[in-house]
Design a protein around this motif. Structure first.
Motif, PDB file in Angstrom:
ATOM      1  N   GLN A 149     -18.582   1.273   5.871  1.00 10.34           N
ATOM      2  CA  GLN A 149     -17.397   2.058   6.192  1.00 10.34           C
ATOM      3  C   GLN A 149     -16.180   1.232   5.836  1.00 10.34           C
ATOM      4  OE1 GLN A 149     -17.131   3.629  10.186  1.00 10.34           O
ATOM      5  NE2 GLN A 149     -14.940   4.041  10.029  1.00 10.34           N
ATOM      6  N   GLN A 150     -15.212   1.849   5.149  1.00 12.90           N
ATOM      7  CA  GLN A 150     -14.066   1.096   4.679  1.00 12.90           C
ATOM      8  C   GLN A 150     -12.823   1.975   4.629  1.00 12.90           C
ATOM      9  OE1 GLN A 150     -13.780  -2.368   3.549  1.00 12.90           O
ATOM     10  NE2 GLN A 150     -11.687  -1.661   3.964  1.00 12.90           N
ATOM     11  N   GLN A 151     -11.721   1.499   5.214  1.00 16.64           N
ATOM     12  CA  GLN A 151     -10.440   2.124   4.957  1.00 16.64           C
ATOM     13  C   GLN A 151     -10.028   1.804   3.524  1.00 16.64           C
ATOM     14  OE1 GLN A 151      -7.459   0.996   7.777  1.00 16.64           O
ATOM     15  NE2 GLN A 151      -8.672   1.555   9.555  1.00 16.64           N
ATOM     16  N   LEU A 152      -9.387   2.757   2.858  1.00 17.30           N
ATOM     17  CA  LEU A 152      -9.062   2.574   1.449  1.00 17.30           C
ATOM     18  C   LEU A 152      -7.757   3.303   1.133  1.00 17.30           C
ATOM     19  CD1 LEU A 152     -10.489   1.199  -0.983  1.00 17.30           C
ATOM     20  CD2 LEU A 152     -11.374   3.458  -1.604  1.00 17.30           C
ATOM     21  N   ASP A 153      -6.907   2.666   0.339  1.00 14.29           N
ATOM     22  CA  ASP A 153      -5.663   3.287  -0.116  1.00 14.29           C
ATOM     23  C   ASP A 153      -5.468   2.934  -1.587  1.00 14.29           C
ATOM     24  OD1 ASP A 153      -3.196   4.330  -0.574  1.00 14.29           O
ATOM     25  OD2 ASP A 153      -2.142   3.234   1.001  1.00 14.29           O
ATOM     26  N   LEU A 154      -6.044   3.773  -2.476  1.00 14.75           N
ATOM     27  CA  LEU A 154      -5.977   3.487  -3.909  1.00 14.75           C
ATOM     28  C   LEU A 154      -4.583   3.714  -4.483  1.00 14.75           C
ATOM     29  CD1 LEU A 154      -9.352   4.787  -5.381  1.00 14.75           C
ATOM     30  CD2 LEU A 154      -8.682   2.476  -4.772  1.00 14.75           C
ATOM     31  N   SER A 155      -3.699   4.401  -3.746  1.00 17.61           N
ATOM     32  CA  SER A 155      -2.336   4.566  -4.241  1.00 17.61           C
ATOM     33  C   SER A 155      -1.625   3.220  -4.369  1.00 17.61           C
ATOM     34  CB  SER A 155      -1.540   5.494  -3.316  1.00 17.61           C
ATOM     35  OG  SER A 155      -1.337   4.899  -2.043  1.00 17.61           O
ATOM     36  N   VAL A 156      -2.126   2.210  -3.659  1.00 18.10           N
ATOM     37  CA  VAL A 156      -1.571   0.860  -3.783  1.00 18.10           C
ATOM     38  C   VAL A 156      -1.683   0.363  -5.221  1.00 18.10           C
ATOM     39  CG1 VAL A 156      -1.924  -1.551  -3.103  1.00 18.10           C
ATOM     40  CG2 VAL A 156      -1.968   0.253  -1.376  1.00 18.10           C
ATOM     41  N   LEU A 157      -2.801   0.683  -5.894  1.00 12.72           N
ATOM     42  CA  LEU A 157      -2.979   0.236  -7.274  1.00 12.72           C
ATOM     43  C   LEU A 157      -1.947   0.871  -8.191  1.00 12.72           C
ATOM     44  CD1 LEU A 157      -6.878   0.342  -7.557  1.00 12.72           C
ATOM     45  CD2 LEU A 157      -5.413  -1.612  -7.052  1.00 12.72           C
ATOM     46  N   VAL A 158      -1.593   2.126  -7.909  1.00 13.30           N
ATOM     47  CA  VAL A 158      -0.552   2.795  -8.696  1.00 13.30           C
ATOM     48  C   VAL A 158       0.778   2.066  -8.524  1.00 13.30           C
ATOM     49  CG1 VAL A 158       0.745   4.934  -9.021  1.00 13.30           C
ATOM     50  CG2 VAL A 158      -1.715   5.018  -8.581  1.00 13.30           C
ATOM     51  N   ASP A 159       1.090   1.691  -7.291  1.00 17.87           N
ATOM     52  CA  ASP A 159       2.340   0.965  -7.027  1.00 17.87           C
ATOM     53  C   ASP A 159       2.368  -0.368  -7.770  1.00 17.87           C
ATOM     54  OD1 ASP A 159       3.086   3.030  -5.335  1.00 17.87           O
ATOM     55  OD2 ASP A 159       2.371   2.012  -3.530  1.00 17.87           O
ATOM     56  N   ILE A 160       1.212  -1.053  -7.823  1.00 14.75           N
ATOM     57  CA  ILE A 160       1.148  -2.345  -8.509  1.00 14.75           C
ATOM     58  C   ILE A 160       1.323  -2.165 -10.010  1.00 14.75           C
ATOM     59  CG2 ILE A 160      -0.394  -4.258  -9.101  1.00 14.75           C
ATOM     60  CD1 ILE A 160      -1.536  -4.086  -6.287  1.00 14.75           C
ATOM     61  N   VAL A 161       0.630  -1.171 -10.581  1.00 12.00           N
ATOM     62  CA  VAL A 161       0.764  -0.907 -12.018  1.00 12.00           C
ATOM     63  C   VAL A 161       2.205  -0.534 -12.361  1.00 12.00           C
ATOM     64  CG1 VAL A 161       0.053   0.635 -13.901  1.00 12.00           C
ATOM     65  CG2 VAL A 161      -1.652  -0.242 -12.301  1.00 12.00           C
ATOM     66  N   ARG A 162       2.835   0.279 -11.495  1.00 19.23           N
ATOM     67  CA  ARG A 162       4.231   0.668 -11.744  1.00 19.23           C
ATOM     68  C   ARG A 162       5.153  -0.557 -11.692  1.00 19.23           C
ATOM     69  NH1 ARG A 162       6.454   5.461 -11.729  1.00 19.23           N
ATOM     70  NH2 ARG A 162       4.672   6.402 -10.637  1.00 19.23           N
ATOM     71  N   ALA A 163       4.962  -1.412 -10.694  1.00 19.91           N
ATOM     72  CA  ALA A 163       5.805  -2.604 -10.560  1.00 19.91           C
ATOM     73  C   ALA A 163       5.638  -3.541 -11.753  1.00 19.91           C
ATOM     74  CB  ALA A 163       5.483  -3.329  -9.254  1.00 19.91           C
ATOM     75  N   LEU A 164       4.390  -3.694 -12.223  1.00 19.24           N
ATOM     76  CA  LEU A 164       4.163  -4.528 -13.405  1.00 19.24           C
ATOM     77  C   LEU A 164       4.807  -3.902 -14.634  1.00 19.24           C
ATOM     78  CD1 LEU A 164       0.437  -5.586 -12.871  1.00 19.24           C
ATOM     79  CD2 LEU A 164       2.449  -7.059 -12.727  1.00 19.24           C
ATOM     80  N   GLY A 165       4.738  -2.564 -14.727  1.00 20.36           N
ATOM     81  CA  GLY A 165       5.367  -1.880 -15.857  1.00 20.36           C
ATOM     82  C   GLY A 165       6.865  -2.076 -15.884  1.00 20.36           C
ATOM     83  N   GLU A 166       7.478  -2.116 -14.711  1.00 19.27           N
ATOM     84  CA  GLU A 166       8.924  -2.358 -14.639  1.00 19.27           C
ATOM     85  C   GLU A 166       9.281  -3.764 -15.095  1.00 19.27           C
ATOM     86  OE1 GLU A 166       9.674  -1.466 -10.586  1.00 19.27           O
ATOM     87  OE2 GLU A 166       9.794   0.713 -10.883  1.00 19.27           O
ATOM     88  N   LEU A 167       8.289  -4.667 -15.054  1.00 17.28           N
ATOM     89  CA  LEU A 167       8.500  -6.036 -15.535  1.00 17.28           C
ATOM     90  C   LEU A 167       8.112  -6.188 -17.003  1.00 17.28           C
ATOM     91  CD1 LEU A 167       7.073  -7.983 -12.457  1.00 17.28           C
ATOM     92  CD2 LEU A 167       9.485  -7.713 -13.078  1.00 17.28           C
ATOM     93  N   GLY A 168       7.693  -5.060 -17.623  1.00 17.34           N
ATOM     94  CA  GLY A 168       7.322  -5.102 -19.037  1.00 17.34           C
ATOM     95  C   GLY A 168       5.880  -5.437 -19.290  1.00 17.34           C
ATOM     96  N   VAL A 169       5.024  -5.329 -18.272  1.00 19.82           N
ATOM     97  CA  VAL A 169       3.601  -5.654 -18.415  1.00 19.82           C
ATOM     98  C   VAL A 169       2.777  -4.380 -18.276  1.00 19.82           C
ATOM     99  CG1 VAL A 169       1.674  -6.993 -17.501  1.00 19.82           C
ATOM    100  CG2 VAL A 169       3.989  -7.954 -17.462  1.00 19.82           C
ATOM    101  N   GLY A 170       1.914  -4.102 -19.276  1.00 18.41           N
ATOM    102  CA  GLY A 170       1.035  -2.935 -19.194  1.00 18.41           C
ATOM    103  C   GLY A 170       1.785  -1.639 -19.449  1.00 18.41           C
ATOM    104  N   MET A 171       1.354  -0.572 -18.776  1.00 18.22           N
ATOM    105  CA  MET A 171       1.948   0.750 -18.960  1.00 18.22           C
ATOM    106  C   MET A 171       3.383   0.774 -18.438  1.00 18.22           C
ATOM    107  SD  MET A 171      -1.263   3.032 -17.544  1.00 18.22           S
ATOM    108  CE  MET A 171      -0.553   4.594 -18.054  1.00 18.22           C
ATOM    109  N   THR A 172       4.247   1.458 -19.162  1.00 17.08           N
ATOM    110  CA  THR A 172       5.603   1.670 -18.653  1.00 17.08           C
ATOM    111  C   THR A 172       5.532   2.701 -17.528  1.00 17.08           C
ATOM    112  OG1 THR A 172       6.097   3.496 -20.153  1.00 17.08           O
ATOM    113  CG2 THR A 172       6.518   1.240 -20.964  1.00 17.08           C
ATOM    114  N   PRO A 173       6.530   2.728 -16.641  1.00 13.80           N
ATOM    115  CA  PRO A 173       6.525   3.756 -15.592  1.00 13.80           C
ATOM    116  C   PRO A 173       6.423   5.166 -16.157  1.00 13.80           C
ATOM    117  CG  PRO A 173       8.138   2.063 -15.080  1.00 13.80           C
ATOM    118  CD  PRO A 173       7.637   1.760 -16.462  1.00 13.80           C
ATOM    119  N   GLU A 174       7.037   5.408 -17.330  1.00 12.93           N
ATOM    120  CA  GLU A 174       6.969   6.737 -17.942  1.00 12.93           C
ATOM    121  C   GLU A 174       5.539   7.041 -18.397  1.00 12.93           C
ATOM    122  OE1 GLU A 174      10.889   5.233 -17.685  1.00 12.93           O
ATOM    123  OE2 GLU A 174       9.174   4.378 -18.781  1.00 12.93           O
TER     124      GLU A 174
END
Length: 362
Positions: A149-174
């Protein structure tokens, strides 16, 4: 500690004896916060003050990546520094870690602890917030061999990808927003909506039947029949979308009763998988969704009265552990025996390797 992570020291005490333990003249400021969560004097005790080491390790990693042209985009690496990477991952307030283990009869009771200050951020939010009750255990029948049994919040990964994108790493926010707006598997639900629903509690039950071995045609490899139930809260919209798809897809069958929505393959699976009747089932009263090996196993789990929690093996394994938390894992003696047996079958078929040796060790 004021060294790079590759060279940091861990204080390890093994098989301590005597009533007193010599303490360092200058004590780590985080030692008390960690040590009160662990057991000193068992077979293993480890403490590491990593205050600042995460950032230094990140800086070290980025230096390596900059020296390896072609491995990653140098443009992206130039736009990233250790402080921003640690902040995005939510690790800037991790101060110390510890672990301990002691033996009771033929069991080892292990603890690990991550000490951080402030609110959980980044990766630390991935596995839930406030501790909750381990009520999923009540669904596991007595013959269950694995309960998770595990609590899980995968939306956190979206926030991390978005933050990295704002720094120019990986996918852009758009680009991220475009991907989240895409519909998956021809169903009327976007990837973003599915991920947003996965602020959830996940549960998994496995029950092994050692008397019923399944063999893959043309292969010498065999494995025991294993019933499974995967429970997901908050995904009723996904089950409804799949049911709508079933109305126009000849390979998917859907059946709705007053309480249940059952979605299953419309064709029989090939051997040895025809031993299963995999189904996606939604409880229309609660909105809870299940992926099950068969509707019969779901019925057994949802009607359990005397379950695995009442067995001696579960009682011994869980003795002294809290009733609340963010996650729980239980494996029966039969499960660990089958894990070793499965590894034996892999080695018999393909020979031993470094990988199998590591797997055997753990």
């Amino acid at each position: 500690m004021k060294q790079l992570l590759p060279s940091f020291l861990m204080c390890v005490l093994v098989a301590c004896s005597g009533s007193t333990v010599p303490m360092a003249p200058t004590q780590s400021p985080h030692f008390d916060a960690v040590s009160q969560r662990l057991h000193l004097g068992g077979t293993v005790y480890a403490y590491a003050d990593i205050d600042g080491d995460v950032q230094r390790a990140s800086d070290f990693l980025l230096t390596l990546l900059r020296d390896m042209p072609g491995l990653v985009s140098q443009r992206e690496i130039r736009g990233l520094n250790a402080s921003s990477l640690v902040r995005v991952l939510g690790l800037e307030h991790v101060k110390a870690v510890g672990l301990s283990s002691y033996e009771v009869d033929d069991l080892y009771r292990n603890r690990s602890f991550i000490h951080h200050t402030g609110a959980r951020e980044g990766l630390l939010k991935l596995f839930g917030g406030e501790p909750g009750a381990f009520d999923f255990v009540a669904s596991a029948p007595a013959e269950a061999d694995f309960v998770w049994q595990q609590q899980l919040d995968l939306s956190v990964l979206v926030d991390i990808v978005r933050a990295l994108g704002e720094l120019g790493v990986g996918m852009t926010p758009e680009q991220l927003d475009e991907a989240l707006d895409e519909r998956l598997l021809d169903i009327d639900m976007t990837l973003g909506a599915i991920i947003e629903s996965l602020k959830t509690s996940v549960g998994l039950i496995l029950a092994i039947d050692e008397s019923r071995m399944l063999r893959i045609p043309g292969e010498s490899f065999a494995f025991p029949y294993t019933d499974f139930l995967l429970q997901l809260d908050g995904l009723s919209a996904l089950a409804d979308a799949v049911a709508e798809r079933a109305a126009v897809d000849p390979f998917i069958a859907a059946e709705r009763t007053e309480k249940w929505l059952v979605i299953r393959p419309a064709i029989r699976l090939p051997p040895p998988w025809n031993a299963y009747e995999p189904s996606v089932v939604e409880n229309l009263d609660t909105g809870r969704m299940y992926l099950v090996s068969s509707p019969e196993f779901l019925a057994k789990c949802t009607s359990t009265v005397e379950g695995v929690a009442q067995t001696p093996d579960f009682g011994r394994a869980m003795e002294g552990l809290p009733a609340n938390g963010n996650g729980l894992v239980y494996m029966s003696p039969r499960m660990t025996r089958q894990m070793h047996a499965g590894l034996d079958r892999v080695i018999e078929a393909n020979g031993s390797s470094i990988g199998t040796s590591i797997a055997r060790f753990f």
